[in-house]
Scaffold this active site. Structure first.
Site, short mmCIF file in Angstrom:
data_model
loop_
_atom_site.label_atom_id
_atom_site.label_comp_id
_atom_site.label_asym_id
_atom_site.label_seq_id
_atom_site.Cartn_x
_atom_site.Cartn_y
_atom_site.Cartn_z
N ASP A 83 6.16 4.37 4.59
CA ASP A 83 7.11 3.32 5.22
C ASP A 83 6.86 1.89 4.50
O ASP A 83 7.81 1.07 4.70
CB ASP A 83 6.88 3.05 6.67
CG ASP A 83 5.14 2.74 7.05
OD1 ASP A 83 4.34 3.07 6.13
OD2 ASP A 83 4.94 1.99 7.84
N HIS A 84 6.10 1.98 3.35
CA HIS A 84 6.13 0.74 2.53
C HIS A 84 6.37 1.16 0.92
O HIS A 84 6.75 -0.02 0.47
CB HIS A 84 4.87 0.17 2.67
CG HIS A 84 4.36 -0.29 4.06
ND1 HIS A 84 4.05 -1.51 4.35
CD2 HIS A 84 4.06 0.25 5.07
CE1 HIS A 84 3.97 -1.77 5.63
NE2 HIS A 84 3.53 -0.61 6.15
N HIS A 110 0.78 -1.10 0.02
CA HIS A 110 -0.10 -0.01 -0.08
C HIS A 110 0.88 1.05 0.05
O HIS A 110 2.01 1.24 0.18
CB HIS A 110 -1.16 0.08 1.18
CG HIS A 110 -0.45 -0.04 2.50
ND1 HIS A 110 0.54 -0.86 3.20
CD2 HIS A 110 -0.25 1.25 3.36
CE1 HIS A 110 0.89 -0.28 4.25
NE2 HIS A 110 0.46 0.71 4.55
N ASP A 163 -0.51 -3.85 5.94
CA ASP A 163 -0.93 -3.39 7.59
C ASP A 163 -2.38 -3.69 7.73
O ASP A 163 -3.19 -3.46 6.58
CB ASP A 163 -0.71 -2.09 7.71
CG ASP A 163 0.60 -1.63 7.56
OD1 ASP A 163 1.66 -2.33 6.94
OD2 ASP A 163 0.78 -0.48 7.92
N HIS A 223 1.32 3.73 2.09
CA HIS A 223 1.95 4.64 3.26
C HIS A 223 3.47 4.73 2.99
O HIS A 223 3.88 3.56 2.50
CB HIS A 223 1.61 4.25 4.59
CG HIS A 223 0.01 4.52 4.95
ND1 HIS A 223 -0.70 3.68 5.65
CD2 HIS A 223 -0.44 5.63 4.85
CE1 HIS A 223 -1.87 4.09 5.83
NE2 HIS A 223 -1.76 5.42 5.32
N HIS A 281 6.78 -5.04 11.94
CA HIS A 281 6.09 -3.33 11.69
C HIS A 281 5.68 -3.12 13.06
O HIS A 281 4.74 -2.28 13.40
CB HIS A 281 4.80 -3.66 10.91
CG HIS A 281 4.28 -2.46 10.46
ND1 HIS A 281 3.30 -1.52 11.06
CD2 HIS A 281 4.35 -1.89 9.24
CE1 HIS A 281 3.10 -0.73 10.25
NE2 HIS A 281 3.70 -0.68 9.25
#
Lengths: 304, 304
Positions: B66-67, B62, B212, B64, B270
């Site tokens: 941090d990914h 996805h 997530d 966000h 995570h």
């Protein structure tokens, strides 16, 4: 007044083991100024105890990824960590579009104010002027619009000659005016010229950041007498042709710039990933300008 | 056949010292598959000897930061390092726009082919099927469109029973058909059923990547009997409310998912930046599912 720079990244284009893309944190009077922000800068900041909340100004030289890719992550983390004071970003105009589209698609709203001031690589310009420092852009010649940055400490006030001030019993409420250069008239009417009561503060120090560029004469005057000059030195001089082709500088050329511009000290950085060790680059630069040091992640240089 | 995963990043939202945002490298039969690509992933790859040139497939769960923030840097480095074979990226559609605008403004042309396959978080779908593996998306429930990924090894061919084959003097040119399940008719006309000459290969192994998400029953059937289940566990269960609010899972809940889905082994990751050490998260998960391990940067898990 504190004036020092911490190297967060020294690598050009691609990172290599232990070398991160360009980023530096300047501490000027305990306020932090971030200069370039390659991928992983926020991780480097964690490693070297550079606190994001103390940064109010970020300067991006140009839009090659090794100089800006870490910015969006840093802005997001500032948001997640509750920042509420404004942040000032000095950068090429297109960076805003890059940031905005990522904020949009990652559904991130920055609740602190971001003020952009877009740089212009065509002419030098003062882009910041606060109590501690002025910052000028330095037009450079890279493959795309690129500016360096010149940080000039503000001239400090004059210093009182303590013995003289005590001898004349000058009241404390006059001190501020004296430090600013005023003369003093004693109660008996006698005039004391300021330079008999105070001494001038030291010359303002400068930090010059030149990345990435072909070396040239056009910026020598502007960066003259730098207290500390950072200059990119992507290649050894035996790769001069490649340096010209990619609009970069060799270690030898960086040292020549330091000589011509009468820098007090030189840091070279932005090393090509082909160099697994850096001794040769340092030796080459020192053969021309002995006061050269290497930009190494985590190293702190006082500007003095 | 090799089937293992290297953890490159285990941190949620903001990185902390020694914990990088999400990224994992799967080695399936010596081909690498990158799963998520947070900022600094290429630096982590250098650290843990994951070679970019061996990666042909990248999966982004996805958008966000941090990914995915490390993707543009990785793509640029692949270009600078002379990549010329195609790269396949499986991701939400908007990521292409983010990549394209950065390629444009950094004046970077990728001379290798990039094939995008856009994921759809509304329904599970097989997005890759090659000689070694099939990959399915797992629809998750996060604050934005998000999918997990299920990697299922291809069923291997049957194995010859050596003694039997030698006893009957079966010519080598029949072996391939036997491995595929064919019966064998001897020169004398006698029929030997395949299962008297071969044994079945082991059950295909699976690796499940869930990040997530809120935990839930809707994906239990799909991930059933995972050989190795990676599940996000952002918080301890004493922060359940915060987990619900941010659409995340607690360590306890991740372990419950492992139990319900009959996973053989569980990795949790995570982790929120608030946890400076991870023992409590591990203990909490193990209290429910003893076969739990922590995602730690550099750790390699065999899927067996």
């Amino acid at each position: 007044m504190k004036f020092e720079v911490t190297i967060l990244g020294s690598s050009s284009a691609t990172p290599i083991f232990n070398r991160n893309p360009s980023a530096q944190a300047l501490n000027i009077n305990e306020r932090l100024y971030l200069v370039d922000c390659g991928e992983g800068t926020q991780q480097q900041m964690l490693k070297f105890d550079i606190k994001a909340r103390r940064i109010d100004h970020i300067f991006i030289s140009h839009l090659h990824g090794d100089h800006y890719l870490g910015l969006i992550g840093l802005l997001s983390s500032m948001q997640l960590n509750g920042r509420d004071k404004p942040l000032n970003i000095f950068c090429p105009a297109n960076l805003k579009e890059i940031i905005d589209i990522q904020l949009k698609f990652s559904e991130t709203t920055l609740e602190y104010e971001v003020n952009y001031k877009f740089t212009n690589a065509a002419a030098a310009e003062v882009i910041l002027d606060n109590a501690d420092v002025t910052v000028e852009t330095i037009p450079l010649d890279h493959r795309m619009a690129c500016t360096g940055f010149l940080f000039r400490e503000k001239k400090r006030m004059r210093k009182l000659i303590k013995e003289k001030v005590e001898e004349l019993k000058i009241p404390v409420e006059y001190f501020s005016a004296l430090k600013k250069g005023a003369d003093y008239t004693a109660p008996n009417g006698k005039l004391y010229k300021n330079d008999t009561l105070t001494i001038d503060s030291s010359e303002p120090k400068t930090y010059v950041y030149c990345s990435d560029t072909l070396p040239g004469d056009w910026y020598i005057d502007q960066i003259k007498n730098a207290t500390l000059l950072y200059h990119e030195a992507t290649f050894l001089n035996n790769m001069l042709e490649r340096a010209i082709e990619t609009h970069h500088t060799t270690a030898l050329q960086a040292a020549e710039i330091a000589v011509k511009s009468n820098a007090k000290k030189l840091i070279i950085g932005h090393f090509s990933a082909r160099y697994k060790t850096l001794n040769e680059l340092l030796d080459e630069a020192r053969s021309v300008f002995p006061g050269t040091e290497l930009a190494i992640e985590g190293r702190v240089f006082e500007i003095e």
